[in-house]
Design a protein around this motif. Structure first.
Motif, PDB file in Angstrom:
ATOM      1  N   HIS A 188       0.831  -1.216   0.000  1.00 27.73           N
ATOM      2  CA  HIS A 188       0.000   0.000   0.000  1.00 27.73           C
ATOM      3  C   HIS A 188       0.855   1.251   0.000  1.00 27.73           C
ATOM      4  O   HIS A 188       2.026   1.218   0.370  1.00 27.73           O
ATOM      5  N   MET A 194      -5.254   5.631   1.711  1.00 25.72           N
ATOM      6  CA  MET A 194      -4.249   4.697   1.210  1.00 25.72           C
ATOM      7  C   MET A 194      -4.836   3.846   0.105  1.00 25.72           C
ATOM      8  O   MET A 194      -6.056   3.701  -0.012  1.00 25.72           O
ATOM      9  N   HIS A 207       3.875   1.062   2.576  1.00 28.62           N
ATOM     10  CA  HIS A 207       3.864   0.108   3.676  1.00 28.62           C
ATOM     11  C   HIS A 207       3.307  -1.220   3.197  1.00 28.62           C
ATOM     12  O   HIS A 207       2.656  -1.288   2.163  1.00 28.62           O
ATOM     13  N   MET A 228       0.537  -3.574   4.077  1.00 27.71           N
ATOM     14  CA  MET A 228      -0.696  -3.648   4.863  1.00 27.71           C
ATOM     15  C   MET A 228      -0.908  -5.094   5.258  1.00 27.71           C
ATOM     16  O   MET A 228      -0.797  -6.000   4.413  1.00 27.71           O
TER      17      MET A 228
HETATM   18 CU   LIG Z   1      -2.507   0.350   4.028  1.00 28.55          CU
END
Ligand SMILES: [Cu+2]
Length: 141
Positions: A67, A78, A100, A102
């Motif tokens: 993400h 996001m 990141h 997720m």
């Molecule tokens: Cu995320």
């Protein structure tokens, strides 16, 4: 005939060198308190000369997706990212507020544990990354 074979080998070798990527992933952490959703952060370094692409992610602790967070005015959103390109010699940082991993539907995690996420790169293949579970306050910007 023999000469042709030699030339082919040299050509193959040069092609392999030109597309070489060497990926290192360091400082992997997973934030808690998590609830059913949390995120993993780390730094990806490509010490090779050629680019590589992060194209997939899996984890035994839950559903994993790549993400990116972004701001739309004051609101942070996001979205899933289909691929992340890491150029030769480049470092790509996954950090709060940006890229990141997720992690969804994860069971309870506690600080001090470790959990494994498998990153899939186009060139170097799969890399298992062990993340330390840490309080979010320690890694928040
Ligand atoms: Cu995320």
């Amino acid at each position: 005939m023999r000469r042709t074979a030699t030339i082919c080998c040299v050509a193959l070798f040069l092609t392999a060198c030109a597309s070489s990527a060497t990926i290192e992933v360091r400082d992997a952490v997973i934030a808690v308190p998590a609830g059913p959703a949390t995120a993993m952060y780390f730094e990806i370094t490509n010490t090779g000369e050629g680019p590589d692409r992060l194209v997939g992610v899996q984890s035994e602790i839950g559903i994993a997706e790549v993400h990116r967070s972004y701001f739309d005015g004051e609101l942070m959103h996001m979205e899933p990212v289909p691929e992340v390109i890491i150029g030769g010699g480049e470092v790509v940082v996954f950090a709060p507020g940006g890229l990141h991993i997720m992690l969804l539907e994860v069971a309870a995690l506690e600080a001090g544990q470790t959990a494994t996420v498998t990153l899939e790169f186009e060139v170097v293949g799969k890399i298992e990354v062990k993340g330390r579970v840490v309080p979010y306050a320690e890694i928040a910007p």
